[in-house]
Design a protein around this motif. Structure first.
Motif, PDB file in Angstrom:
ATOM      1  N   TYR A 256       0.981  -1.114   0.010  1.00 36.01           N
ATOM      2  CA  TYR A 256       0.163   0.036  -0.100  1.00 36.01           C
ATOM      3  C   TYR A 256       0.913   1.182   0.143  1.00 36.01           C
ATOM      4  CZ  TYR A 256      -3.403  -3.654   1.492  1.00 36.01           C
ATOM      5  OH  TYR A 256      -4.228  -4.824   1.350  1.00 36.01           O
ATOM      6  N   CYS A 257       0.726   2.115  -0.778  1.00 34.20           N
ATOM      7  CA  CYS A 257       1.572   3.285  -1.039  1.00 34.20           C
ATOM      8  C   CYS A 257       0.818   4.852  -0.773  1.00 34.20           C
ATOM      9  CB  CYS A 257       2.187   3.144  -2.444  1.00 34.20           C
ATOM     10  SG  CYS A 257       3.034   1.727  -2.687  1.00 34.20           S
ATOM     11  N   ARG A 258       1.790   5.612  -0.720  1.00 35.29           N
ATOM     12  CA  ARG A 258       1.329   7.139  -0.685  1.00 35.29           C
ATOM     13  C   ARG A 258       2.901   7.705  -1.135  1.00 35.29           C
ATOM     14  NH1 ARG A 258      -0.575   9.489   4.879  1.00 35.29           N
ATOM     15  NH2 ARG A 258       0.226  11.550   4.032  1.00 35.29           N
ATOM     16  N   SER A 259       2.638   8.983  -1.377  1.00 35.88           N
ATOM     17  CA  SER A 259       4.060   9.843  -1.745  1.00 35.88           C
ATOM     18  C   SER A 259       4.554  10.631  -1.007  1.00 35.88           C
ATOM     19  CB  SER A 259       3.442  10.701  -2.919  1.00 35.88           C
ATOM     20  OG  SER A 259       2.806  10.001  -4.099  1.00 35.88           O
ATOM     21  N   SER A 260       4.060  10.615   0.557  1.00 38.57           N
ATOM     22  CA  SER A 260       4.626  11.532   1.391  1.00 38.57           C
ATOM     23  C   SER A 260       4.204  10.875   2.807  1.00 38.57           C
ATOM     24  CB  SER A 260       4.188  12.745   1.462  1.00 38.57           C
ATOM     25  OG  SER A 260       2.928  13.051   1.839  1.00 38.57           O
ATOM     26  N   ASP A 261       4.987  11.049   3.978  1.00 44.12           N
ATOM     27  CA  ASP A 261       4.846  10.827   5.107  1.00 44.12           C
ATOM     28  C   ASP A 261       4.277  12.346   5.782  1.00 44.12           C
ATOM     29  OD1 ASP A 261       4.582  10.417   7.924  1.00 44.12           O
ATOM     30  OD2 ASP A 261       6.468   9.418   8.154  1.00 44.12           O
ATOM     31  N   ALA A 262       3.123  12.863   5.319  1.00 40.92           N
ATOM     32  CA  ALA A 262       2.749  14.154   5.850  1.00 40.92           C
ATOM     33  C   ALA A 262       1.163  14.106   6.173  1.00 40.92           C
ATOM     34  CB  ALA A 262       3.195  15.118   4.653  1.00 40.92           C
ATOM     35  N   ALA A 263       0.948  14.866   7.063  1.00 44.68           N
ATOM     36  CA  ALA A 263      -0.569  15.291   7.382  1.00 44.68           C
ATOM     37  C   ALA A 263      -0.490  16.980   7.532  1.00 44.68           C
ATOM     38  CB  ALA A 263      -0.826  14.608   8.516  1.00 44.68           C
ATOM     39  N   LEU A 264      -1.764  17.133   7.739  1.00 46.74           N
ATOM     40  CA  LEU A 264      -1.728  18.622   8.105  1.00 46.74           C
ATOM     41  C   LEU A 264      -2.761  18.986   9.411  1.00 46.74           C
ATOM     42  CD1 LEU A 264      -3.010  20.095   4.600  1.00 46.74           C
ATOM     43  CD2 LEU A 264      -1.062  20.711   5.814  1.00 46.74           C
ATOM     44  N   VAL A 265      -2.433  19.570  10.193  1.00 47.85           N
ATOM     45  CA  VAL A 265      -3.118  19.978  11.297  1.00 47.85           C
ATOM     46  C   VAL A 265      -3.799  21.454  11.224  1.00 47.85           C
ATOM     47  CG1 VAL A 265      -2.622  20.636  13.908  1.00 47.85           C
ATOM     48  CG2 VAL A 265      -1.499  18.749  12.944  1.00 47.85           C
ATOM     49  N   GLN A 349      11.144   8.858  -2.254  1.00 47.60           N
ATOM     50  CA  GLN A 349      11.414   9.534  -1.141  1.00 47.60           C
ATOM     51  C   GLN A 349      13.210   9.890  -1.402  1.00 47.60           C
ATOM     52  OE1 GLN A 349       8.931  10.297   1.610  1.00 47.60           O
ATOM     53  NE2 GLN A 349       8.229   9.857  -0.471  1.00 47.60           N
ATOM     54  N   PHE A 350      13.756  10.806  -0.671  1.00 51.59           N
ATOM     55  CA  PHE A 350      14.974  11.324  -0.839  1.00 51.59           C
ATOM     56  C   PHE A 350      15.773  11.286   0.397  1.00 51.59           C
ATOM     57  CE2 PHE A 350      12.705  12.813  -4.272  1.00 51.59           C
ATOM     58  CZ  PHE A 350      13.584  13.216  -5.391  1.00 51.59           C
ATOM     59  N   ALA A 383      12.615  10.250   8.614  1.00 55.90           N
ATOM     60  CA  ALA A 383      13.499   9.282   9.037  1.00 55.90           C
ATOM     61  C   ALA A 383      15.029   9.724   9.019  1.00 55.90           C
ATOM     62  CB  ALA A 383      13.349   7.949   8.254  1.00 55.90           C
ATOM     63  N   GLY A 384      15.954   8.767   9.869  1.00 53.41           N
ATOM     64  CA  GLY A 384      17.193   9.446   9.709  1.00 53.41           C
ATOM     65  C   GLY A 384      17.853   8.669  11.078  1.00 53.41           C
ATOM     66  N   LYS A 385      19.170   8.986  11.122  1.00 55.09           N
ATOM     67  CA  LYS A 385      19.919   8.530  12.431  1.00 55.09           C
ATOM     68  C   LYS A 385      21.162   9.668  12.199  1.00 55.09           C
ATOM     69  CE  LYS A 385      22.941   5.248  10.252  1.00 55.09           C
ATOM     70  NZ  LYS A 385      23.670   4.077  10.225  1.00 55.09           N
ATOM     71  N   SER A 386      21.415   9.806  13.760  1.00 55.84           N
ATOM     72  CA  SER A 386      22.654  10.839  13.927  1.00 55.84           C
ATOM     73  C   SER A 386      23.957  10.182  14.540  1.00 55.84           C
ATOM     74  CB  SER A 386      22.027  11.961  15.038  1.00 55.84           C
ATOM     75  OG  SER A 386      21.783  11.256  16.189  1.00 55.84           O
ATOM     76  N   THR A 387      23.918   9.182  14.863  1.00 57.16           N
ATOM     77  CA  THR A 387      25.181   8.194  15.324  1.00 57.16           C
ATOM     78  C   THR A 387      25.420   7.415  14.655  1.00 57.16           C
ATOM     79  OG1 THR A 387      23.725   6.832  16.770  1.00 57.16           O
ATOM     80  CG2 THR A 387      24.511   9.028  17.569  1.00 57.16           C
ATOM     81  N   TYR A 395      22.493  10.271   8.376  1.00 56.67           N
ATOM     82  CA  TYR A 395      21.694  10.815   7.181  1.00 56.67           C
ATOM     83  C   TYR A 395      20.204  11.043   7.789  1.00 56.67           C
ATOM     84  CZ  TYR A 395      19.545   6.196   7.530  1.00 56.67           C
ATOM     85  OH  TYR A 395      18.930   5.020   8.046  1.00 56.67           O
ATOM     86  N   PHE A 396      19.505  11.755   6.890  1.00 58.02           N
ATOM     87  CA  PHE A 396      18.319  11.973   7.069  1.00 58.02           C
ATOM     88  C   PHE A 396      17.263  11.557   5.870  1.00 58.02           C
ATOM     89  CE2 PHE A 396      19.427  16.432   6.616  1.00 58.02           C
ATOM     90  CZ  PHE A 396      18.520  16.823   5.664  1.00 58.02           C
ATOM     91  N   VAL A 397      15.982  11.122   5.808  1.00 59.90           N
ATOM     92  CA  VAL A 397      15.091  11.033   4.805  1.00 59.90           C
ATOM     93  C   VAL A 397      13.929  11.948   4.936  1.00 59.90           C
ATOM     94  CG1 VAL A 397      13.758   9.200   3.629  1.00 59.90           C
ATOM     95  CG2 VAL A 397      15.894   8.316   4.787  1.00 59.90           C
ATOM     96  N   PHE A 398      13.551  12.316   3.574  1.00 61.16           N
ATOM     97  CA  PHE A 398      12.673  13.307   3.584  1.00 61.16           C
ATOM     98  C   PHE A 398      11.621  13.398   2.236  1.00 61.16           C
ATOM     99  CE2 PHE A 398      15.614  15.363   0.865  1.00 61.16           C
ATOM    100  CZ  PHE A 398      14.828  16.234   0.040  1.00 61.16           C
ATOM    101  N   SER A 399      10.371  13.361   2.695  1.00 62.59           N
ATOM    102  CA  SER A 399       9.066  13.616   1.524  1.00 62.59           C
ATOM    103  C   SER A 399       9.438  14.911   0.904  1.00 62.59           C
ATOM    104  CB  SER A 399       7.876  13.556   2.044  1.00 62.59           C
ATOM    105  OG  SER A 399       7.724  12.227   2.945  1.00 62.59           O
ATOM    106  N   PRO A 400       9.480  14.943  -0.605  1.00 58.13           N
ATOM    107  CA  PRO A 400       9.802  16.182  -1.357  1.00 58.13           C
ATOM    108  C   PRO A 400       8.511  16.870  -1.460  1.00 58.13           C
ATOM    109  CG  PRO A 400       9.489  14.365  -2.717  1.00 58.13           C
ATOM    110  CD  PRO A 400       9.534  13.518  -1.360  1.00 58.13           C
TER     111      PRO A 400
END
Length: 415
Positions: A256-265, A349-350, A383-387, A395-400
């Motif tokens: 199951y897919c979508r183009s971003s991990d984003a929502a609106l408040v 995603q990038f 998403a991502g990691k700092s150590t 790295y970090f991962v983002f939705s464009p």
């Protein structure tokens, strides 16, 4: 001159009022040195631009005696330069000064009266210049300051008047912030980061982007209340829109897919917002950067947004957990399964290598710095990691932005 007692010599009565109990300030120490310890009219002590210990004397012919009198005091302080090297006390620079520090400190005490002038922001003894300074937030106040100096009997040539605003208090990204801006801590059931503020045009509903997985249910609108900061703040809004997952081409079979991990408040009426701005911290880093807001440059200004970045393009992010980090795009248009439910996939995603992220940064605005305070939005982090064993494997991962609009529709991110 009295010999120095390193167990704690009291300052002269004119420096500390009778019965007053507090730690002696540096100015009071220097006034005491001038009055009781150092011959030759001691006018202050500092490190010059080459880290040489330097003193002022009104009578430089007493250089040898002055240096000898200062050495026990300075030895007790165990002065060291960066790297741990001890300061060479026998090679102090001696400059000719006009005023001894006892006099300068007395004048500074008198200068408390200039705070009656609303524009005055600071009073200081400049030991590196052997004079006083009065700071004002508007140089139009200079004549009033000079009149006050004349009333107090302080010579104008002993005082510099400069323009300097009051230093603003610092804030951290996990604190409360009004008006709302992107980059600050917020959440409903976990700590996350506010993305950019958004609307659909002038006069439309005020909203803010967040990571969909920061709501109670990824991909389903459940009207969750959001708090800023999370864990003690007030509810500023509720989940307003969250795209569902779909299947079929180009979604992988069985997923199951979508183009971003984003929502609106939706932001509640009466809650102030700073549309078009995100927080700016003191400095960027890779694995981690500053998360203390820069008091002199506290925001970035969104001027535009980009579609999808190219490989090796430099991008930054501001998140409440690891602050301001940056790196280069090293993976473009990647299909990533969601780690906690691999039947769900985020398409195209990038990833930014070198720029760290950690739990709590989800929702962070990702952007390109254009110069000054101007930025171009690239998306929001999820998403991502700092150590890591090597710095370049953080790295970090983002939705464009294109993926966000594919899921949530056309939005506006600045006036």
């Amino acid at each position: 001159m009295a010999s120095i007692d390193l167990r704690g010599v009291g300052a002269p009565a004119s420096v500390l009022s009778s019965g007053q109990r507090h730690l002696r300030t540096l100015d009071e120490e220097f006034a005491w040195l001038a009055a009781e310890v150092v011959p030759g009219g001691f006018g202050g002590l500092f490190f010059d631009e080459n880290q040489n210990l330097t003193i002022y004397l009104t009578d430089t012919s007493q250089r040898g005696a002055a240096v000898a009198a200062l050495i026990p005091y300075l030895t007790a302080r165990d002065l060291r330069l960066r790297g741990g090297r001890r300061v060479d006390l026998n090679n102090m620079r001696v400059l000719s000064g006009r005023y001894d520090f006892f006099q300068l400190n007395q004048w500074k005490d008198q200068l408390s009266a200039v705070f009656e002038i609303p524009a005055v922001t600071a009073v200081d003894v400049l030991e590196q210049e052997n004079r006083l300074e009065v700071a004002v937030d508007d140089l139009a106040a200079r004549p009033g300051v000079e009149r006050k100096l004349a009333e107090l009997g302080i010579p104008l040539e002993a005082v510099t008047v400069v323009r300097e605003s009051l230093p603003p208090p610092t804030k951290f990204l996990f604190e409360e912030q009004r008006p709302l801006q992107g980059g600050w801590m917020a959440g409903t059931n976990q700590r996350c980061t506010l993305g950019p503020l958004a609307d659909s045009g002038p006069g439309t509903t005020r909203r803010v982007l967040v990571a969909s997985h920061c709501t109670y249910q990824l991909g389903l609108k459940t009207f969750d209340l959001f708090f800023q900061p999370y864990g003690g703040g007030f509810a500023f809004g509720e989940e307003d829109e969250d795209a569902g997952f779909w299947w079929g081409y180009p979604c992988p079979s069985g997923k199951y897919c979508r183009s971003s991990d984003a929502a609106l408040v939706r932001i509640f009426d009466g809650v102030l917002w700073d549309f078009g701005y995100i927080a700016r911290t003191r400095f960027p880093g890779t694995a981690e950067g500053s998360y203390e807001v820069d008091p002199y440059n506290p925001t970035f200004r969104i001027t535009s947004w980009m579609g999808q970045p190219f490989w090796n393009q430099t991008l930054d992010k501001i998140g409440q957990r690891t602050g301001w980090t940056w790196g280069q795009v090293d993976k473009t248009c990647v299909n990533y399964p969601y780690a906690y439910d691999v039947t769900k996939v985020f398409l195209c995603q990038f990833r930014v290598i070198g720029g760290g992220a950690a739990a709590g940064d989800s929702g962070a605005p990702v952007f390109a710095v254009l110069g000054g305070d101007s930025i171009r939005l690239a998306g929001i982090l999820w998403a991502g990691k700092s150590t890591a064993a090597q710095a370049d494997s953080t790295y970090f991962v983002f939705s464009p932005m294109t993926g966000i609009e594919d899921d949530l529709g056309a939005l506006r991110y600045h006036p």
